[in-house]
Design an enzyme around this catalytic site. Structure first.
Site, PDB file in Angstrom:
ATOM      1  N   HIS A 118       0.836  -1.200   0.000  1.00  0.00           N
ATOM      2  CA  HIS A 118       0.000   0.000   0.000  1.00  0.00           C
ATOM      3  C   HIS A 118       0.870   1.248   0.000  1.00  0.00           C
ATOM      4  CE1 HIS A 118      -3.879  -1.778   0.106  1.00  0.00           C
ATOM      5  NE2 HIS A 118      -3.625  -2.483   1.178  1.00  0.00           N
ATOM      6  N   ARG A 131      -6.659 -10.749  -4.998  1.00  0.00           N
ATOM      7  CA  ARG A 131      -7.761  -9.905  -4.528  1.00  0.00           C
ATOM      8  C   ARG A 131      -8.321  -9.122  -5.700  1.00  0.00           C
ATOM      9  NH1 ARG A 131      -8.737  -4.751  -0.668  1.00  0.00           N
ATOM     10  NH2 ARG A 131      -6.895  -3.911  -1.695  1.00  0.00           N
ATOM     11  N   GLU A 146     -16.231  -4.471   4.406  1.00  0.00           N
ATOM     12  CA  GLU A 146     -15.439  -3.259   4.611  1.00  0.00           C
ATOM     13  C   GLU A 146     -16.195  -2.084   5.212  1.00  0.00           C
ATOM     14  OE1 GLU A 146     -12.301  -2.712   1.350  1.00  0.00           O
ATOM     15  OE2 GLU A 146     -13.914  -3.736   0.295  1.00  0.00           O
ATOM     16  N   ASP A 183     -11.645   1.020   5.510  1.00  0.00           N
ATOM     17  CA  ASP A 183     -12.834   1.604   4.881  1.00  0.00           C
ATOM     18  C   ASP A 183     -13.967   1.801   5.878  1.00  0.00           C
ATOM     19  OD1 ASP A 183     -12.625   1.945   1.769  1.00  0.00           O
ATOM     20  OD2 ASP A 183     -11.508   0.142   2.240  1.00  0.00           O
ATOM     21  N   ARG A 217      -5.796  -4.690   8.923  1.00  0.00           N
ATOM     22  CA  ARG A 217      -5.383  -3.537   9.725  1.00  0.00           C
ATOM     23  C   ARG A 217      -4.274  -2.781   9.011  1.00  0.00           C
ATOM     24  NH1 ARG A 217      -2.668  -5.023  14.392  1.00  0.00           N
ATOM     25  NH2 ARG A 217      -3.542  -3.400  15.708  1.00  0.00           N
ATOM     26  N   ARG A 248      -9.335   6.444  -1.661  1.00  0.00           N
ATOM     27  CA  ARG A 248      -8.955   5.257  -0.896  1.00  0.00           C
ATOM     28  C   ARG A 248      -8.687   5.630   0.562  1.00  0.00           C
ATOM     29  NH1 ARG A 248      -8.439   1.147  -4.213  1.00  0.00           N
ATOM     30  NH2 ARG A 248      -7.942   1.533  -6.402  1.00  0.00           N
TER      31      ARG A 248
END
Length: 917
Positions: free
Chosen positions: A146, A415, A536, A576, A614, A748
């Site tokens: 990320h 994913r 989410e 989220d 997390r 995001r």
């Protein structure tokens, strides 16, 4: 709080040493005037932090406004590097204290496996239960790529070099000449750091992220995971002599999303997935070959002195090593044969040629079990012929590594977003069964059609149909997955995570797509991957248990789970849900969802495994791992847990081998305690649940009103934070937003939280709590306050929520945030929204301290308080420099140096805060 006590003096000394060396380097490289500017900025920032008055603000603004571009860059680099050096000193100090504690024989701290086993033993847990935990356990940290990891590997490598040099100063007694050489090496490393580019010139590609992730395996996971297992086995053997605990199953493994997570990342393709597996496999083969080479040198025993087993002799005879000089050294010849076979396997699977060539040709291994069996032959021979001690060293570690990492190194998760699956399935039905208009069906209709289709082995896809690009890409990913299963084994890609999952059809669609490539067989209901729904948003969490109840009630899906050990994994999204409903509501809805899921799975007789998504920051579910796991609702851990490790937290936890091993141990120990001792203990009292439900409702209303219902908030956010500039920074392959819109909904969660951290408001980690407590106390009075204090004292979950909030508030700075608010061009909007945020922050601080019965933040956490004391005087200037650069950049100064300066400050602030993304 006493920060100058004896145990902390080495930390203070290290920080002063590194700060002095960095200052000397700045003076030598950039001149005394530049060094003087750095000092003036530091002193002015400290005065502003201490006084927050108009005079201090004006003085700071005057200094920064007068800096040239070149001076600004020097100042930004100086404070950014100091943030990194302060991290280094702190990590070194934590390792120092842990090591000294072990040397002194002090009791193990919470989070150690020894401490966890002490508690298990004291509670009278039977050995059978303990053995069952290790037999069935699944503990997996999952690395994700990320865009909050801003540190280059080159910088990290230099910092590791510095850390090793500092350790050498205190772990060994140096001669005067050695001390002088060490001093010179440290100065040289700081100089190299100063002259090394901190920022990436180009945006990372996915395979760059894969390479970065692999560096943590090389530094930490490959060497330290086997050591952790060995220490645990020895401890168990000491406690339970004669019990079968000397060869534990590999319950702790490492997972990864890097190269398989294509949700919103169009750059993750079938080719990238295949290349990811090749890179991982090549890395683990390099490790095995290196270990075998060294092991061959160590096991030099001659049959003139000792004897060996018949099977070891046979293994040696099959080796291509026919040298007469080694005919009496069967272990060496056997290991030479293993080396040749592993090298041949690397060539066969990955087209990877080892740097050190094998001594001759040998057939490749067809599966990792064959390699493990050959190593087992060596172990048995050593133990049977009075050489068991030699089997406990490198050979033991290598055998464990082979069992944990296989030929694939790490399990890669796939994913994708459920919307993509729906479009692909709709196109497949449209081409193969035009009588079904899948996209127009309601949820019940889709489930019915999918369940019927999954009962037949007939495929929907055809090589003779020209599908759209999206469908072709999705099918190609799955075809590659099937090929990788054939090449490396099913363990290489065992999981498929569905983002934005809100119903049964979302799961069945993925099973249908798996069927198209042979990863689901209708004939025997064999499912080749775990299909994992990710819930989410707040709404998704509220109906997660209902969705799983409906899914597990479908006969065709229930039959599939038999091939997955009658277990189902569910992923819960912290990021989220927080962005959707705020911190308190997110944590509460996650708690309730888990509790409801336990009941649902128990009803169906299916084992539940939770995957916690997390992040590093509290706003994304971050916080201390040990406390977080123990605070989970009763019955939710069950010996199995997966947890994402994201952003700069990966570097903070796993760059250093010792620190990395300790973090893995914490994860394992917490899972052990939560499973065998009940974690959070007895169920919370109903009045606790009722109180938190009321608090959550009020906090949700306050948060949603500010973020989603206040006119102009979106504009305030984009102008008062660095969100625009973060989107430009070369720190990840994935876009910051799901589309080109500036709306909060499409942004995001990661850059959302990251932006608020950069401006030091940390808003996602606390907003709404003050309003909620104020409303509660207005209604309940002093009895309500006493109840909240009791909940903090008696309920681990609530204590964890408040502890994390306290941590994030300790890093917030409303004075600095007010200068970011000045960047908002509309004065009325700025005053109106920042005034609300300031008021809520003050209310939250007051409420938290009253519940904690504390006079100041971190009164019970001296380690973090110490960290902030030493770190923030050098962090705050970066915020002030960033504000000045943003002001210039947005006013039209598009010079590349200004943009680079902004990115430097983003890097330094992220490093200083440590868990901002």
């Amino acid at each position: 709080m006493d920060f100058d006590n004896e145990p902390d003096r080495p930390l203070r000394d290290d920080i002063r040493l590194l700060g002095r060396l960095l200052g000397d380097t700045v003076r030598d490289q950039e001149g005394s005037p530049s060094f003087d500017v750095v000092e003036r900025v530091r002193q002015s920032a400290i005065a502003f932090h201490r006084d927050e008055n108009v005079e201090a603000r004006r003085e700071l603004e005057r200094i920064l406004d007068g800096l040239s571009r070149e001076q600004t860059m020097i100042v930004a680099r100086a404070f950014s590097y100091f943030s990194h050096l302060a991290n280094l000193a702190e990590d070194l100090h934590n390792s120092r204290r842990k090591r000294q504690s072990d040397i002194n024989g002090e009791p193990q701290a919470d989070g150690s496996l020894v401490r966890a086993l002490d508690r298990v033993e004291a509670a009278g847990v039977a050995l059978e239960s303990l053995s069952a935990f290790f037999r069935d356990g699944v503990v997996v940290p999952v690395l994700t790529a990320h865009p909050t990891e801003v540190q280059r590997k080159s910088v990290r490598d230099l910092e590791m070099q510095l850390e090793q040099l500092l350790q050498a100063r205190e772990r060994t007694r140096l001669t005067p000449q050695e001390q002088a050489a060490n001093d010179e090496s440290i100065r040289g490393a700081v100089l190299s750091l100063w002259q090394t580019r901190m920022l990436r010139l180009e945006k990372l590609e996915v395979l760059d992220e894969v390479a970065n992730g692999l560096s943590f395996f090389e530094q930490t996971f490959l060497p330290e995971v086997p050591l952790l297992y060995g220490a645990l086995e020895d401890e168990l053997q000491r406690r339970y002599p004669g019990a079968a605990v000397s060869e534990l199953p590999s319950f702790l493994r490492i997972g990864s999303w890097i190269g398989g997570d294509r949700d919103g990342n169009p750059f993750v393709t079938a080719g990238v997935l295949e290349r990811t597996l090749r890179m991982q496999s090549s890395r683990v083969f390099e490790y095995y070959l290196e270990q075998l080479h060294t092991l061959g040198a160590e096991l030099s025993m001659t049959t003139l002195v000792t004897t060996v087993s018949a099977e070891l002799n046979a293994l040696a005879d099959r080796s291509p090593d026919k040298s007469p000089h080694r005919r009496d050294e069967p272990y060496r010849r056997a290991i030479t044969g293993l080396y040749a076979r592993v090298a041949a396997t690397a060539r066969d699977l990955d087209m990877h040629e080892p740097l050190r060539h094998a001594i001759g040709e040998a057939p490749p291994y067809t599966q990792v079990a064959e390699f493990a069996a050959d190593l087992e032959i060596i172990r048995r021979s050593l133990e049977a012929h009075d050489s068991a001690l030699l089997a406990r060293g490198r050979l033991r570690r290598l055998r464990r590594a082979v069992d944990v990492f296989g030929f694939h190194l790490a399990a890669v998760d796939l994913r994708q977003n459920s919307d993509v699956h729906q479009r692909v399935v709709s196109e497949l039905f449209g081409a193969a069964r035009p009588d079904i208009d899948y996209s127009s069906l309601d949820e019940a209709g889709r489930v019915r059609v999918l369940a019927d289709e999954l009962a037949t082995p007939r495929l929907l896809s055809s090589p003779y149909v020209e599908y759209c690009a999206e469908t072709r890409s999705e099918l190609a990913i799955l075809q590659t997955t099937a090929q990788m299963h054939q090449r490396y084994g099913a363990a290489c890609i065992p999981n498929y995570v569905i983002s934005k999952c809100d119903g049964v059809s979302d799961v069945l669609e993925v099973v249908l797509l798996l069927r198209e490539v042979g990863l689901y067989r209708a004939t025997d209901a064999h499912l080749g991957c775990n299909v994992i729904p990710l819930f989410e948003t707040i709404a998704d969490l509220r109906h997660a248990a209902g969705a799983m109840d409906a899914l597990l009630s479908i006969p065709v899906y229930s039959r599939m789970l038999a091939s997955r050990g009658k277990a189902q994994e569910v992923m819960l999204g912290y990021s989220d849900s927080n962005k959707d409903g705020g911190y308190l509501t997110s944590r509460w809805e996650l708690f309730k969802a888990q509790t409801a899921l336990v009941a649902t799975f128990r009803k169906h007789g299916i084992r539940m495994r939770l995957f916690h998504g997390r992040g590093g920051s509290v706003g994304r579910g971050g916080g201390p791992t040990y406390e977080a796991i123990l605070a989970q609702p009763g019955g939710t851990v069950q010996g199995q847990i997966r947890v994402t490790e994201q952003g700069e937290v990966i570097g903070a936890k796993y760059s250093n081998a010792e620190v990395g091993r300790r973090n893995l141990e914490v994860l394992a120990a917490a899972t052990l305690e939560a499973t065998l001792l009940g974690g959070a203990g007895r169920a919370p009292q109903p009045r606790y649940l009722q109180a938190l439900e009321r608090l959550s409702g009020s906090a949700f209303e306050a948060y949603r009103n500010l973020v989603y219902e206040t006119p102009g908030f979106e504009h305030f956010f984009w102008e008062s934070t660095v969100i625009s500039e973060i989107a430009e920074l070369n720190i990840g392959s994935r876009p910051a937003s799901r589309n080109q819109s500036r709306s909060i909904e499409t942004l995001r969660a990661i850059p959302w939280v990251f932006s608020w951290a950069q401006c030091r408001l940390m808003l996602p980690g606390w907003y709404g709590f003050g309003s909620a407590v104020d409303a509660w106390l207005k209604e309940q009075g002093n009895d309500g306050l006493e109840l909240l204090q009791e909940m903090h004292r008696e309920w681990p979950f609530f204590a964890s929520v408040l502890s994390n909030m306290e941590m994030v508030l300790s890093k917030a700075d409303v004075a600095i945030a007010s200068r970011y608010a000045d960047l908002v061009t509309d004065p009325e909007l700025r005053t109106r929204i920042f005034g609300r945020i300031r008021t809520e922050l003050e209310s939250t601080l007051s409420a938290l301290l009253r519940i904690l019965r504390a006079g100041e933040l971190l009164a019970g956490n001296p380690q973090l308080a110490r960290s902030i004391k030493y770190r923030f005087p050098y962090l705050d200037p970066l915020n002030h420099i960033q504000i000045e650069l943003l002001r210039r950049y947005r006013a039209g100064d598009k010079d590349e140096r200004s943009r680079r300066g902004i990115h430097l400050t983003i890097n330094g602030i992220a490093a200083g805060l440590r868990n901002s993304g």
